[in-house]
Motif scaffolding. Structure first.
Motif: not given
Length: 154
Positions: A24-26, A32-33, A116-126
């Motif tokens: 997470f965060g890396q 492309t973010p 989500a377990r099946d997702y379209d977007f994964v968050i990398n930072t808050v």
């Protein structure tokens, strides 16, 4: 009320969003973010995360009282604010609430809003959690699942 993340001007339902539990965060090389925003009413956000926020403040206060001075800006801000309740943080000390949420409770936010377990977007930072009028807005970056497959590219 349906929960959506806004990603590149597209509203994606929360049940299509996950977060990176590992790394997470890396940054992800060669990806492309995208910026995201999650806007929730203060009342709903407080109901959902208030107990976690209360517990966090209690634990930070106990550590502060047990170990004395702290270099942590969040703990210093909480002490200066008088160790307020979650409701008081949202109402009277939104900048301190933002510090606590960003530094200590970002995974709790993600557990509550990105299941989500099946997702379209994964968050990398808050990157930020701020009060905007009657809403709490969480922003950061993430990646679409499979380069070029995000539903906002249709």
């Amino acid at each position: 009320m349906t929960i959506h993340f806004e990603i590149a001007g597209f509203l994606l339902p929360w049940d299509r969003v996950a977060y990176r539990a590992m790394n997470f965060g890396q940054p992800v090389p060669d990806r492309t973010p995208f910026r995201y925003a999650l806007r929730r009413p203060v009342r709903e956000f407080t109901e959902r995360l208030g107990p976690k926020l209360e517990q966090c403040v209690i634990e930070l206060r106990e550590d502060y009282e047990k170990f004395g001075d702290d270099d942590d800006a969040t703990t210093i801000a909480l002490a200066a604010a008088g160790w307020p309740s979650a409701a008081a943080l949202h109402r009277d000390h939104p900048e301190v609430m933002s510090l606590v949420m960003r530094q200590y409770l970002y995974f709790d936010i993600l557990d509550a809003y990105a299941p989500a377990r099946d997702y379209d977007f994964v968050i990398n930072t808050v990157d930020d959690v701020v009060r905007d009028g009657d809403d709490i807005v969480t922003t950061g970056t993430g990646y679409e699942r499979g380069e070029g497959n995000g539903p906002w590219r249709a």
